[in-house]
Design an enzyme around this catalytic site. Structure first.
Site, mmCIF file in Angstrom:
data_model
loop_
_atom_site.group_PDB
_atom_site.id
_atom_site.type_symbol
_atom_site.label_atom_id
_atom_site.label_comp_id
_atom_site.label_asym_id
_atom_site.label_seq_id
_atom_site.Cartn_x
_atom_site.Cartn_y
_atom_site.Cartn_z
ATOM 1 N N TYR A 120 8.568 23.431 13.164
ATOM 2 C CA TYR A 120 7.177 22.985 13.091
ATOM 3 C C TYR A 120 6.741 22.472 11.719
ATOM 4 O O TYR A 120 5.709 21.815 11.601
ATOM 5 C CB TYR A 120 6.261 24.102 13.570
ATOM 6 C CG TYR A 120 6.460 24.363 15.041
ATOM 7 C CD1 TYR A 120 5.886 23.526 15.990
ATOM 8 C CD2 TYR A 120 7.267 25.402 15.488
ATOM 9 C CE1 TYR A 120 6.100 23.730 17.343
ATOM 10 C CE2 TYR A 120 7.487 25.610 16.839
ATOM 11 C CZ TYR A 120 6.900 24.779 17.763
ATOM 12 O OH TYR A 120 7.124 24.977 19.099
ATOM 13 N N PHE A 402 0.996 34.700 21.379
ATOM 14 C CA PHE A 402 0.562 33.873 22.498
ATOM 15 C C PHE A 402 1.543 32.724 22.698
ATOM 16 O O PHE A 402 2.366 32.450 21.848
ATOM 17 C CB PHE A 402 -0.858 33.328 22.269
ATOM 18 C CG PHE A 402 -1.034 32.546 20.991
ATOM 19 C CD1 PHE A 402 -0.834 31.161 20.973
ATOM 20 C CD2 PHE A 402 -1.395 33.178 19.815
ATOM 21 C CE1 PHE A 402 -1.003 30.447 19.797
ATOM 22 C CE2 PHE A 402 -1.567 32.448 18.634
ATOM 23 C CZ PHE A 402 -1.364 31.093 18.637
#
Length: 402
Positions: A120, A402
């Site tokens: 990322y 999450f």
């Protein structure tokens, strides 16, 4: 064949099939149902090859805590490309579409938890928080004396029946801690049921204990137990309003019957437990990455938080992926608020948007990044002044994967 990128608009079952292929994960039906309930269909972006879904990224709508306030943030989730279509630039196209959509929706920040962290950074995400994974043996459980522990009553409660109280308690804490987000009804379900971040290896159902003082809730803990060779207490969350409640909960969690060790994968790096243990080696802490952040709109993001000291600095931001962020930004702020606007002035500091994201929630510090050669100081003394201003009083902490 041309790969088409767009909003999903389909059903969960089709998306679930792609997720199974992309993650190769043996998730249970209960875990997948929890994910479905939290899923926001309108925020799913997919890559299609001839009609087949071959890539996906989704987002949750978060009220995300930053130093001194909250911002609207996209909680990026379920990012994947099936193995037959990797190394074709599909993930880059999905990321660019998602971040552009978030920008146009007025959300200045994106956050995620990374299965593979090296992915990322090239999209401008920086590691913005960390936490500690600990394992404490029952033989090393002794804590230092804490005044007021005897006034705290710890009792069992049903996780669902107590959810209204515990969720409200936890959300109040989230307002004071950078890196946390408000648990809406879907996430209240998510954290009390099996989800894809849940470790289910021989684990019991979720258990809950409440800490009360004169009937007032002052803390709670969720955990599971496992009866293996040693036996474990697997803590999933601990929240408290004061030190005595915190110590009372940990005394309970560290002294289980028939179980030899207590583990917690998400202890805040500034948690007092690390200093309350009589044996400083008892926790065997391992630092793990927490939330990764991506500043989507530099001006809005920097103006949305407060600063621990007065700051007046021009930041030269480098951002090849989202070009509207690139350039000089004049930040003026203090403990009450801030403004941040584009300027033609010469920057005092030059840094990449990834480095800006790394310090956005208040850790580690611009000075440390400067020492690593990741921030260039153009005006003498600007780095130390800005560094002190960016650091938050409480370490950022993501308590919910999450």
């Amino acid at each position: 064949m041309t790969i088409e990128i767009g909003v999903y608009g389909g059903e969960w079952d089709e998306l679930r099939g792609m997720i199974d292929l992309a993650f190769s994960a043996p998730w249970s039906e209960a875990q997948l149902e929890t994910e479905r309930r939290a899923w926001e269909p309108a925020r799913s972006i997919v890559a299609r090859d001839g009609g087949q879904v071959v890539g996906h990224t989704g987002a949750f709508s978060f009220e995300f805590s930053v130093p001194g306030g909250q911002v609207a943030a996209g909680g990026v989730t379920m990012v994947g490309v099936v193995s037959t279509h990797r190394r074709r630039g599909i993930l880059r196209d999905l990321m660019r579409r998602q971040l552009t959509d978030l920008y146009e929706a007025g959300e200045p920040l994106a956050v995620l938890t990374a299965s593979e962290p090296v992915i990322y950074g090239r999209f401008g995400y920086g590691l913005a928080s960390d936490h500690q994974e600990i394992t404490i043996k029952k033989s090393s459980r002794e804590l230092r004396k804490v005044a007021g522990v005897e006034d705290v009553q710890v009792r069992f409660a049903d996780p669902q029946e107590s959810l209204a109280r515990t969720a409200a308690f936890r959300n109040a804490e989230a307002l004071t801690r950078p890196g946390m987000f408000q648990h809406n009804e879907n996430f209240q379900y998510y954290v009390t049921h099996d989800n894809v971040t849940t470790n289910l290896r021989g684990a019991s159902p979720l258990r809950c204990v409440l800490a009360e003082r004169d009937g007032e809730l002052v803390g709670y803990a969720h955990y599971r137990t496992r009866r293996t060779d040693k036996g474990f207490v697997d803590v999933t969350r601990v929240h408290s309003s004061d030190l005595a409640a915190h110590a009372a909960l940990w005394q309970f969690l560290l002294d289980p019957d028939l179980l030899g060790e207590t583990t917690y994968e998400q202890l805040p790096s500034d948690d007092p437990l690390l200093y309350l243990l009589v044996d400083p080696r008892a926790a065997h802490p391992t630092t793990l990455d927490g939330v990764w952040a991506r500043v989507i709109d530099v001006g809005k993001a920097l103006a949305a938080r407060t600063y621990s000291e007065d700051v007046d600095v021009v930041l030269g931001i480098e951002d090849d992926f989202l070009p509207w962020n690139a350039g000089s930004w004049h930040l003026v702020g203090n403990q009450s608020g801030a403004t941040c606007d584009k300027t033609e002035r010469t920057p005092d500091l030059v840094l990449g948007v990834r480095e800006l994201a790394t310090v956005y929630l208040g850790r580690p510090s611009l000075a440390l990044l400067g020492a690593a050669g990741l921030v260039e100081e153009k005006t003498e003394g600007a780095l130390q002044k800005a560094s002190r201003a960016f650091v938050s009083a409480r370490a950022p902490w993501l308590d919910t994967g999450f």
